[in-house]
Design an enzyme around this catalytic site. Structure first.
Site, mmCIF file in Angstrom:
data_model
loop_
_atom_site.group_PDB
_atom_site.id
_atom_site.type_symbol
_atom_site.label_atom_id
_atom_site.label_comp_id
_atom_site.label_asym_id
_atom_site.label_seq_id
_atom_site.Cartn_x
_atom_site.Cartn_y
_atom_site.Cartn_z
ATOM 1 N N GLU A 40 0.808 -1.301 0.165
ATOM 2 C CA GLU A 40 -0.019 -0.045 0.087
ATOM 3 C C GLU A 40 1.094 1.178 0.099
ATOM 4 O O GLU A 40 0.644 2.125 -0.741
ATOM 5 C CB GLU A 40 -0.972 0.109 1.138
ATOM 6 C CG GLU A 40 -1.956 -1.115 1.135
ATOM 7 C CD GLU A 40 -2.890 -0.542 -0.079
ATOM 8 O OE1 GLU A 40 -3.108 0.493 -0.449
ATOM 9 O OE2 GLU A 40 -3.470 -1.537 -0.745
ATOM 10 N N TYR A 123 -6.829 6.422 4.086
ATOM 11 C CA TYR A 123 -6.956 5.449 3.204
ATOM 12 C C TYR A 123 -6.079 4.301 3.159
ATOM 13 O O TYR A 123 -6.606 3.075 3.394
ATOM 14 C CB TYR A 123 -6.550 6.018 1.517
ATOM 15 C CG TYR A 123 -6.173 4.812 0.619
ATOM 16 C CD1 TYR A 123 -7.141 3.999 0.142
ATOM 17 C CD2 TYR A 123 -5.015 4.426 0.656
ATOM 18 C CE1 TYR A 123 -7.100 3.152 -0.704
ATOM 19 C CE2 TYR A 123 -4.653 3.348 -0.362
ATOM 20 C CZ TYR A 123 -5.474 2.694 -0.743
ATOM 21 O OH TYR A 123 -5.432 1.571 -1.490
ATOM 22 N N ASP A 141 -9.712 5.115 -2.715
ATOM 23 C CA ASP A 141 -8.345 5.400 -3.778
ATOM 24 C C ASP A 141 -8.915 5.840 -4.848
ATOM 25 O O ASP A 141 -10.227 6.266 -5.175
ATOM 26 C CB ASP A 141 -7.354 4.131 -3.679
ATOM 27 C CG ASP A 141 -7.580 3.672 -4.876
ATOM 28 O OD1 ASP A 141 -9.009 3.396 -5.420
ATOM 29 O OD2 ASP A 141 -6.846 2.710 -5.590
#
Length: 293
Positions: A40, A123, A141
């Site tokens: 990520e 996020y 996202d």
């Protein structure tokens, strides 16, 4: 056209994902939460194809947060390679240190614990909790936001920043079952990455084309605030990248090497100062620099 029913979107997108999901090293039951977390951070503003080999090398060298936390920060920056935005390497290192100190070296599953880690925003915390632990969270996202903007709101592109209305739409669409919600999050992300792309959406291949509000409205063009492009040539970003390449390739480097890499004196000095201020470089002697620690 009425707003698509959640069940219409869920069934179509989840079935499509079952058939079209890419096989990636941070997906699947064998992927550790640390693998998901590393992915990520690496995937922010960076294409998947560039991340895959660096992710593999990173996990081979530092298979746990404790392994990374024990390494010098400069080694994290060196291993980051040419992914860009190398401050992400420092953030990931700081997060690894915090995981060791606060969570006995285990990536936490709770959103609030993840959000409290250095360099982890809304996020990223939601994505890790969802993808690594199967928790129910809204994951917004760029790709997910674009899919929902088109399919539900009838807009070509979402607003530059997440709005309350946008989050409300995403929350209303989130399946009740946590495991299904986690799959929905990654499925909408994949749909945006592969089909509902920003510039050339492949509507003929879209599983929700028949219920898409944007398509039904005749594909109206984006009319919101101007969206900034990602300039590169001649920018401070490019200059910083040239300097960081020198740092990765040698134990230390001097002013003559920097001058050869970037001719503009004022910009060169500004970028050197900013890299030191960001913790990406350290000045070892006057006129000589190296990666930290």
């Amino acid at each position: 056209m009425d707003t698509p029913a959640p069940s219409d979107l869920h069934d179509a997108v989840l079935d499509w994902y079952d058939d079209h999901a890419r096989v990636l090293p941070w997906r699947g039951p064998e992927a550790s939460p640390w693998s998901v977390m590393v992915s990520e951070l690496m995937l922010q503003q960076t294409p998947v194809a560039r991340v895959v080999p660096v992710h593999a090398a990173w996990l081979e060298r530092w298979p746990t947060p404790a392994d990374l936390a024990a390494a010098p920060t400069g080694e994290a920056v060196r291993m980051w390679g040419r992914l860009g935005y190398p401050r992400r390497a420092l953030r990931l290192h700081a997060a690894a240190v915090a995981i060791v100190e606060r969570h006995d070296g285990v990536v936490p599953a709770a959103y609030d614990d993840l959000l409290a880690l250095p360099g982890v925003g809304d996020y990223t915390a939601a994505a890790i909790a969802s993808f690594a632990f199967g928790r129910r969270h809204v994951v917004l996202d760029t790709n997910v936001r674009r899919v929902l903007a088109r399919a539900v709101s009838g807009a070509e592109l979402p607003a530059p920043a997440v709005t309350r209305a946008e989050r409300d739409v995403a929350t209303a669409l989130l399946p009740d079952d946590p495991a299904t919600a986690a799959t929905w999050a990654v499925a909408t992300m994949e749909l945006g990455a592969l089909v509902c792309t920003a510039r050339q959406p492949r509507c003929d291949a879209c599983p929700v084309a028949e219920v898409c509000a944007w398509r039904a409205a005749g594909f109206p063009a984006y009319d919101g605030p101007p969206r900034r492009g990602q300039a590169w040539a001649g920018t401070d970003r490019q200059c910083r990248g040239r300097i960081m390449a020198l740092a990765r390739d040698a134990a230390s480097f001097g002013l003559a090497q920097v001058e050869a890499a970037w001719p503009g004196t004022e910009q060169r000095e500004r970028c050197l100062d900013s890299l030191v201020a960001d913790g990406l470089l350290t000045q070892v002697t006057p006129g000589r620099w190296a990666l930290p620690g």
